[in-house]
Design a protein around this motif. Structure first.
Motif, PDB file in Angstrom:
ATOM      1  N   ASP A   7       0.710  -1.232   0.017  1.00  0.00           N
ATOM      2  CA  ASP A   7      -0.028   0.092   0.099  1.00  0.00           C
ATOM      3  C   ASP A   7       0.580   1.091   0.104  1.00  0.00           C
ATOM      4  OD1 ASP A   7      -1.834  -2.051   0.290  1.00  0.00           O
ATOM      5  OD2 ASP A   7      -2.987  -0.959   1.764  1.00  0.00           O
ATOM      6  N   PRO A  10       4.604   5.667  -4.156  1.00  0.00           N
ATOM      7  CA  PRO A  10       6.274   5.614  -4.728  1.00  0.00           C
ATOM      8  C   PRO A  10       6.847   6.848  -3.767  1.00  0.00           C
ATOM      9  CG  PRO A  10       4.635   6.225  -6.412  1.00  0.00           C
ATOM     10  CD  PRO A  10       3.746   5.576  -5.297  1.00  0.00           C
ATOM     11  N   LEU A  13       6.370  10.516  -4.963  1.00  0.00           N
ATOM     12  CA  LEU A  13       5.104  11.090  -4.499  1.00  0.00           C
ATOM     13  C   LEU A  13       5.341  11.631  -2.905  1.00  0.00           C
ATOM     14  CD1 LEU A  13       2.235   9.194  -5.992  1.00  0.00           C
ATOM     15  CD2 LEU A  13       3.128  11.530  -6.819  1.00  0.00           C
TER      16      LEU A  13
ATOM     17  N   TYR B  46       0.359  11.169 -13.671  1.00  0.00           N
ATOM     18  CA  TYR B  46       1.616  10.841 -12.923  1.00  0.00           C
ATOM     19  C   TYR B  46       1.570   9.885 -11.785  1.00  0.00           C
ATOM     20  CZ  TYR B  46       5.751  12.706 -10.686  1.00  0.00           C
ATOM     21  OH  TYR B  46       7.139  12.713 -10.084  1.00  0.00           O
ATOM     22  N   ARG B  47       0.601   9.900 -10.927  1.00  0.00           N
ATOM     23  CA  ARG B  47       0.723   8.876  -9.730  1.00  0.00           C
ATOM     24  C   ARG B  47       0.840   7.431 -10.340  1.00  0.00           C
ATOM     25  NH1 ARG B  47      -4.694   9.865  -5.785  1.00  0.00           N
ATOM     26  NH2 ARG B  47      -5.036  11.739  -6.448  1.00  0.00           N
ATOM     27  N   THR B  51       4.238   5.148 -10.024  1.00  0.00           N
ATOM     28  CA  THR B  51       4.059   3.825  -9.204  1.00  0.00           C
ATOM     29  C   THR B  51       4.503   2.709 -10.115  1.00  0.00           C
ATOM     30  OG1 THR B  51       2.006   4.752  -8.206  1.00  0.00           O
ATOM     31  CG2 THR B  51       2.476   2.210  -8.106  1.00  0.00           C
ATOM     32  N   ASP B  53       6.594   2.864 -12.636  1.00  0.00           N
ATOM     33  CA  ASP B  53       8.240   3.064 -12.911  1.00  0.00           C
ATOM     34  C   ASP B  53       8.894   2.584 -11.533  1.00  0.00           C
ATOM     35  OD1 ASP B  53      10.396   4.280 -14.375  1.00  0.00           O
ATOM     36  OD2 ASP B  53      10.688   5.233 -12.272  1.00  0.00           O
ATOM     37  N   GLU B  54       8.273   2.671 -10.587  1.00  0.00           N
ATOM     38  CA  GLU B  54       9.174   2.318  -9.101  1.00  0.00           C
ATOM     39  C   GLU B  54       8.991   0.909  -8.819  1.00  0.00           C
ATOM     40  OE1 GLU B  54       9.251   5.242  -6.185  1.00  0.00           O
ATOM     41  OE2 GLU B  54       9.547   3.793  -4.427  1.00  0.00           O
ATOM     42  N   PHE B  55       7.677   0.390  -9.019  1.00  0.00           N
ATOM     43  CA  PHE B  55       7.353  -0.990  -8.603  1.00  0.00           C
ATOM     44  C   PHE B  55       7.211  -1.907  -9.645  1.00  0.00           C
ATOM     45  CE2 PHE B  55       5.854   1.989  -5.241  1.00  0.00           C
ATOM     46  CZ  PHE B  55       6.604   1.776  -4.141  1.00  0.00           C
ATOM     47  N   ALA B  62      -4.051  -3.609  -7.598  1.00  0.00           N
ATOM     48  CA  ALA B  62      -2.679  -3.187  -6.856  1.00  0.00           C
ATOM     49  C   ALA B  62      -2.195  -1.668  -7.027  1.00  0.00           C
ATOM     50  CB  ALA B  62      -1.360  -4.025  -7.271  1.00  0.00           C
ATOM     51  N   ARG B  65      -4.256   0.495  -4.782  1.00  0.00           N
ATOM     52  CA  ARG B  65      -3.968   0.325  -3.418  1.00  0.00           C
ATOM     53  C   ARG B  65      -2.671   1.371  -3.249  1.00  0.00           C
ATOM     54  NH1 ARG B  65      -3.675  -5.555  -3.067  1.00  0.00           N
ATOM     55  NH2 ARG B  65      -5.134  -5.220  -5.194  1.00  0.00           N
ATOM     56  N   ARG B  66      -1.915   1.530  -4.126  1.00  0.00           N
ATOM     57  CA  ARG B  66      -0.788   2.425  -3.837  1.00  0.00           C
ATOM     58  C   ARG B  66      -0.888   3.892  -4.265  1.00  0.00           C
ATOM     59  NH1 ARG B  66       3.908  -0.987  -2.957  1.00  0.00           N
ATOM     60  NH2 ARG B  66       4.205  -2.303  -4.456  1.00  0.00           N
ATOM     61  N   THR B  67      -1.679   4.131  -5.172  1.00  0.00           N
ATOM     62  CA  THR B  67      -1.829   5.558  -5.492  1.00  0.00           C
ATOM     63  C   THR B  67      -3.133   6.045  -4.736  1.00  0.00           C
ATOM     64  OG1 THR B  67      -3.407   4.887  -7.231  1.00  0.00           O
ATOM     65  CG2 THR B  67      -1.045   5.253  -7.850  1.00  0.00           C
ATOM     66  N   LEU B 111       7.084  10.242 -18.081  1.00  0.00           N
ATOM     67  CA  LEU B 111       7.279  10.603 -16.612  1.00  0.00           C
ATOM     68  C   LEU B 111       8.542  11.380 -16.486  1.00  0.00           C
ATOM     69  CD1 LEU B 111       6.568   9.924 -13.918  1.00  0.00           C
ATOM     70  CD2 LEU B 111       7.989   7.544 -14.097  1.00  0.00           C
TER      71      LEU B 111
END
Lengths: 152, 152
Positions: A7, A10, A13, B46-47, B51, B53-55, B62, B65-67, B111
Motif C-alpha cells: 500500500d 512511490p 510522491l 503521474y501517480r 508507481t 516506474d518504481e514498482f 494493486a 492501493r498504492r496511488t 514520466l
DNA sequence: AGGGAACATTCGCCGCACCAACAACGATGT
DNA sequence: ACATCGTTGTTGGTGCGGCGAATGTTCCCT
C-alpha cells in the motif's frame, strides 16, 4: 495493523510537497464534509454564514469576493441557505441589480453549531501534532495562502 | 496592489487549519493541473506512471492501493494512458481476473517530462518559504498524511 | 445619450473521491 | 467436489469544489 508494503506510495510522491498538500487536504476535506453533513451543511454554507456574521449583510458578488465562491455557484448556495431559513435574500432598494443577503437568528444558531462541529474536526485532523506544531503548520500555510491569494 | 478590504476572508476561516489546508491545496492543485495539462497529462497519470516506474508492472487493483485511486476511476485513467501508448494493458495469464499494466519506454520518457514540470511547480508553490521552512512543512504534512492513511 | 462595468442567473465542463451493482474468477473449507 | 467468500475489472451514478461562457438587467461615468 501496519501498512502493508503493497500500500506504500512511490517515493516520487511521498516527498512531493504538492502531493502532500493535496492528499492531506483530501483527508481534511473528507473530515470536514462528514462533520458538516451531520448538521445538514457543506463547506460553502459555513463560508457564507461566517462571512455574513462577521461583516454583515452583503450582495452575492461581495460574498463571492470574500469567500472565493464563484458567482455561478453562489446562486445555488444561497438558495440552499434560504431554503433552510438561515439567510434572507432581498432585492437591494438602492441598487436594483443587487440582492442583499442577510443572516437570520436561526442562521447564527446554525453557525455556532457548525463552529463546534469544526472544532471537533480540527482535533481529529491535527491529532498527531503537538500544539506548537499545529501553530507552525498553520503559520506556514497562512503565509502560502497569503502569497497565492495576492498573486492571482 | 494590496488586497482590498472587500476581499478579506472572515477570521473564522483564516485561522482554521482545515480551511488553510484545503485552500492552499486548491492553489497547489491548480498549479499542478496547469503544469501537467501543458504536457497533456493530469494528476492520475503521474501517480500511475510513477508507481509503475518504481514498482514495476501491477494489476489495476494493486495500483489503486498504492496511488489511492479508486478502482472505479482506474479504468478510465488506464484507458487514457493506454491511448497515449504510455502503458500497456494485458490480461494476466496466471490469474484471469487481472490485467497487468506495464509502463512503456514512451511512458518513461513522459514520466521524466512530468517530473521536470512538477519541479517547476513546486518552486512556484513554495516560493515564499525558505528551504528550511519547506522542509518543516513537508515533514509536518507527511506526518499528518501518515497518520490518516493508517487510520482509515 | 451612449457605452462600459457590475450584478444575478443559467448551463455546462473538469478533477477528484466515493458508492453500488454485477459478472467473472480464484481461494478456501468442509 | 462444491458452495462460499473474497478479489478483480467494469459500468454508471453521486457529491463537492472550482471555472468559463453567455444573457439580461441595472448602474454609472463621460
Amino acid at each position: 495493523m501496519e501498512t502493508p508494503a503493497e500500500d506504500v506510495a512511490p517515493t516520487r510522491l511521498t516527498g512531493l510537497p504538492s502531493w502532500l498538500m493535496t492528499q492531506t487536504a483530501a483527508h481534511a476535506h473528507r473530515l470536514v464534509a462528514n462533520g458538516l453533513a451531520a448538521v445538514d451543511a457543506r463547506g460553502y454554507h459555513y463560508r457564507l454564514l461566517a462571512t455574513l456574521d462577521e461583516f454583515g449583510p452583503a450582495s452575492q458578488a461581495a460574498l463571492g469576493r470574500r469567500t472565493g465562491i464563484h458567482l455561478s455557484d453562489m446562486v445555488a448556495a444561497i438558495n440552499e441557505l434560504a431554503d433552510r431559513k438561515l439567510v434572507v435574500r432581498a432585492p437591494d432598494p438602492t441598487d436594483r441589480r443587487r440582492n442583499v443577503i442577510t443572516i437570520t437568528p436561526t442562521g447564527r444558531r446554525q453557525l455556532r453549531r457548525l463552529d463546534k462541529q469544526l472544532d471537533r474536526v480540527q482535533e481529529d485532523l491535527l491529532a498527531p501534532l503537538t500544539s506548537a506544531e499545529r501553530d507552525q503548520l498553520t503559520l506556514l500555510l497562512a503565509r502560502l495562502l497569503n502569497h497565492h491569494a495576492r498573486h492571482h
